[in-house]
Scaffold this motif. Structure first.
Motif, PDB file in Angstrom:
ATOM      1  N   GLN A  76       1.124  -1.074  -0.025  1.00 14.59           N
ATOM      2  CA  GLN A  76       0.022  -0.086   0.201  1.00 14.59           C
ATOM      3  C   GLN A  76       0.894   1.000   0.066  1.00 14.59           C
ATOM      4  O   GLN A  76       1.934   1.348   0.831  1.00 14.59           O
ATOM      5  CB  GLN A  76      -1.093  -0.025   1.211  1.00 14.59           C
ATOM      6  CG  GLN A  76      -2.019  -1.107   1.137  1.00 14.59           C
ATOM      7  CD  GLN A  76      -3.022  -1.047   0.466  1.00 14.59           C
ATOM      8  OE1 GLN A  76      -3.192   0.180  -0.244  1.00 14.59           O
ATOM      9  NE2 GLN A  76      -3.637  -2.072   0.100  1.00 14.59           N
ATOM     10  N   THR A  77       0.485   2.289  -0.899  1.00 11.37           N
ATOM     11  CA  THR A  77       1.421   3.339  -1.194  1.00 11.37           C
ATOM     12  C   THR A  77       0.817   4.478  -0.494  1.00 11.37           C
ATOM     13  O   THR A  77      -0.554   4.786  -0.527  1.00 11.37           O
ATOM     14  CB  THR A  77       1.965   3.498  -2.474  1.00 11.37           C
ATOM     15  OG1 THR A  77       0.695   3.874  -3.253  1.00 11.37           O
ATOM     16  CG2 THR A  77       2.689   2.560  -3.048  1.00 11.37           C
ATOM     17  N   ILE A  78       1.401   5.551  -0.009  1.00 14.04           N
ATOM     18  CA  ILE A  78       0.949   6.820   0.880  1.00 14.04           C
ATOM     19  C   ILE A  78       1.699   7.801   0.277  1.00 14.04           C
ATOM     20  O   ILE A  78       2.948   7.688   0.329  1.00 14.04           O
ATOM     21  CB  ILE A  78       0.856   6.752   2.127  1.00 14.04           C
ATOM     22  CG1 ILE A  78      -0.054   5.504   2.778  1.00 14.04           C
ATOM     23  CG2 ILE A  78       0.198   7.859   2.724  1.00 14.04           C
ATOM     24  CD1 ILE A  78      -0.014   5.017   4.325  1.00 14.04           C
ATOM     25  N   GLY A  79       1.208   8.909  -0.198  1.00 12.32           N
ATOM     26  CA  GLY A  79       1.892  10.174  -0.564  1.00 12.32           C
ATOM     27  C   GLY A  79       2.507  10.126  -1.954  1.00 12.32           C
ATOM     28  O   GLY A  79       1.754   9.878  -2.796  1.00 12.32           O
ATOM     29  N   PRO A  80       3.525  10.797  -1.906  1.00  9.31           N
ATOM     30  CA  PRO A  80       4.178  10.940  -3.463  1.00  9.31           C
ATOM     31  C   PRO A  80       4.451   9.435  -3.969  1.00  9.31           C
ATOM     32  O   PRO A  80       4.412   8.527  -3.544  1.00  9.31           O
ATOM     33  CB  PRO A  80       5.654  11.593  -3.385  1.00  9.31           C
ATOM     34  CG  PRO A  80       5.509  12.078  -1.914  1.00  9.31           C
ATOM     35  CD  PRO A  80       4.664  11.210  -1.042  1.00  9.31           C
ATOM     36  N   THR A  81       4.447   9.637  -5.406  1.00 11.16           N
ATOM     37  CA  THR A  81       4.535   8.367  -6.188  1.00 11.16           C
ATOM     38  C   THR A  81       5.917   8.018  -6.767  1.00 11.16           C
ATOM     39  O   THR A  81       6.275   7.373  -7.542  1.00 11.16           O
ATOM     40  CB  THR A  81       3.473   8.374  -7.188  1.00 11.16           C
ATOM     41  OG1 THR A  81       3.855   9.585  -8.170  1.00 11.16           O
ATOM     42  CG2 THR A  81       2.047   8.375  -6.628  1.00 11.16           C
ATOM     43  N   GLN A  82       6.719   9.494  -6.499  1.00 13.02           N
ATOM     44  CA  GLN A  82       8.197   9.252  -7.262  1.00 13.02           C
ATOM     45  C   GLN A  82       9.271   9.906  -6.142  1.00 13.02           C
ATOM     46  O   GLN A  82       8.781  10.669  -5.304  1.00 13.02           O
ATOM     47  CB  GLN A  82       8.090  10.049  -8.535  1.00 13.02           C
ATOM     48  CG  GLN A  82       7.355   9.229  -9.618  1.00 13.02           C
ATOM     49  CD  GLN A  82       7.417  10.163 -11.017  1.00 13.02           C
ATOM     50  OE1 GLN A  82       7.413  11.172 -10.844  1.00 13.02           O
ATOM     51  NE2 GLN A  82       7.553   9.637 -11.999  1.00 13.02           N
ATOM     52  N   THR A  83      10.463   9.205  -6.339  1.00 16.51           N
ATOM     53  CA  THR A  83      11.560   9.833  -5.517  1.00 16.51           C
ATOM     54  C   THR A  83      12.629  10.471  -6.437  1.00 16.51           C
ATOM     55  O   THR A  83      12.786   9.471  -7.503  1.00 16.51           O
ATOM     56  CB  THR A  83      11.938   8.826  -4.563  1.00 16.51           C
ATOM     57  OG1 THR A  83      11.001   8.427  -3.439  1.00 16.51           O
ATOM     58  CG2 THR A  83      13.228   9.485  -3.661  1.00 16.51           C
ATOM     59  N   ILE A  84      12.783  11.338  -6.328  1.00 17.79           N
ATOM     60  CA  ILE A  84      14.301  12.122  -7.017  1.00 17.79           C
ATOM     61  C   ILE A  84      15.425  12.046  -6.472  1.00 17.79           C
ATOM     62  O   ILE A  84      15.370  12.263  -5.281  1.00 17.79           O
ATOM     63  CB  ILE A  84      13.838  13.699  -7.462  1.00 17.79           C
ATOM     64  CG1 ILE A  84      12.604  13.771  -8.170  1.00 17.79           C
ATOM     65  CG2 ILE A  84      15.144  14.075  -8.313  1.00 17.79           C
ATOM     66  CD1 ILE A  84      12.305  14.971  -8.584  1.00 17.79           C
ATOM     67  N   ILE A  85      16.446  11.105  -7.135  1.00 15.05           N
ATOM     68  CA  ILE A  85      17.806  10.781  -6.449  1.00 15.05           C
ATOM     69  C   ILE A  85      18.560  11.820  -7.238  1.00 15.05           C
ATOM     70  O   ILE A  85      18.693  11.617  -8.274  1.00 15.05           O
ATOM     71  CB  ILE A  85      17.931   9.571  -6.683  1.00 15.05           C
ATOM     72  CG1 ILE A  85      17.036   8.353  -6.038  1.00 15.05           C
ATOM     73  CG2 ILE A  85      19.568   8.854  -6.293  1.00 15.05           C
ATOM     74  CD1 ILE A  85      17.050   7.088  -6.588  1.00 15.05           C
ATOM     75  N   GLU A  86      19.088  12.622  -6.302  1.00  9.38           N
ATOM     76  CA  GLU A  86      20.119  13.485  -6.727  1.00  9.38           C
ATOM     77  C   GLU A  86      21.564  13.130  -6.344  1.00  9.38           C
ATOM     78  O   GLU A  86      21.929  12.563  -5.172  1.00  9.38           O
ATOM     79  CB  GLU A  86      19.924  15.178  -5.988  1.00  9.38           C
ATOM     80  CG  GLU A  86      21.125  16.027  -6.492  1.00  9.38           C
ATOM     81  CD  GLU A  86      20.707  17.261  -5.892  1.00  9.38           C
ATOM     82  OE1 GLU A  86      21.508  18.332  -6.268  1.00  9.38           O
ATOM     83  OE2 GLU A  86      19.985  17.361  -5.009  1.00  9.38           O
ATOM     84  N   ILE A  87      22.333  12.911  -7.513  1.00  6.43           N
ATOM     85  CA  ILE A  87      23.631  12.128  -7.287  1.00  6.43           C
ATOM     86  C   ILE A  87      24.707  13.357  -6.929  1.00  6.43           C
ATOM     87  O   ILE A  87      24.871  14.474  -7.768  1.00  6.43           O
ATOM     88  CB  ILE A  87      24.194  11.546  -8.571  1.00  6.43           C
ATOM     89  CG1 ILE A  87      23.276  10.553  -9.092  1.00  6.43           C
ATOM     90  CG2 ILE A  87      25.411  10.962  -8.566  1.00  6.43           C
ATOM     91  CD1 ILE A  87      23.467   9.726 -10.083  1.00  6.43           C
TER      92      ILE A  87
END
Length: 206
Positions: A76-87
């Motif tokens: 079950q997911t809650i909140g944002p649907t994506q994560t931005i990974i900053e290198i």
């Protein structure tokens, strides 16, 4: 019996080059005790040298990885649907001549902006009239008003930005921080939409 795993994607995470990204880095996890240790260290992405500075990790990828590793669970997911990974790459040491050049350039530029503003609104004439109203005397340079006014500009800027060097006066964000936050939100939104569009294009080509 089906166990439920809850995840909440983080909006943005920072990491170094060529590292394995775990689920605990990209999301908050609520899961049964027997699953939690394995979920915590579950690798969801491995950074490569060919990756750009920003990598978008979609929640569908996370669900697929968890479903493969834990087939008897429901995600079950809650909140944002994506994560931005900053290198974050290794920072280069800035040379003192370059630092001084930028500092002098900004100092002169801001000074000229203030001077041009005061010239445009005839601030000196305003000070002369105020001095005449208060004292009844006409002077060309009413320093009694100009000196405190000059210090007041500096103090006003400090209070406006809520900082003096690294010291913060209170927890309230400054207008500059709010604008920077909004700008970062716009960038993240743009990167997410662009990534989705690129994925759709690749599917159409395939």
């Amino acid at each position: 019996m089906v166990s439920t795993i809850y995840i909440r994607m983080r909006s943005r995470v920072e990491t170094k080059e060529c590292q394995k990204i775990t689920l605990s880095q990209t999301a908050q996890i609520i899961a049964p005790d027997q699953y939690f240790p394995d979920l915590h260290k579950l690798v969801v992405y491995e950074l490569k040298k060919v990756d750009n500075q920003l990598v978008v990790l979609d929640v569908m990828r996370i669900i697929n990885i968890i479903s493969v590793q834990f087939p008897n669970s429901e995600v079950q997911t809650i909140g944002p649907t994506q994560t931005i990974i900053e290198i974050i790459k290794d920072k280069k040491i800035t040379s003192w001549p370059l630092f001084l050049f930028v500092w002098i350039l900004l100092f002169i530029g801001s000074g000229l902006a203030i001077l041009n503003f005061h010239e445009e609104v005839s601030m000196q004439i305003v000070h002369q009239k105020l001095y005449w109203i208060i004292t009844g005397k006409e002077v060309a340079k009413p320093l009694l008003l100009q000196i405190p006014y000059s210090f007041g500009i500096g103090m006003g800027m400090i209070l406006f930005f809520n900082h003096i060097f690294k010291k913060r006066f209170n927890e309230e964000p400054s207008p500059l921080e709010i604008e920077m936050f909004n700008y970062q939100q716009d960038i993240d939104h743009y990167v997410s939409i662009k990534e989705n569009n690129e994925s759709v294009k690749h599917l159409d080509v395939d």
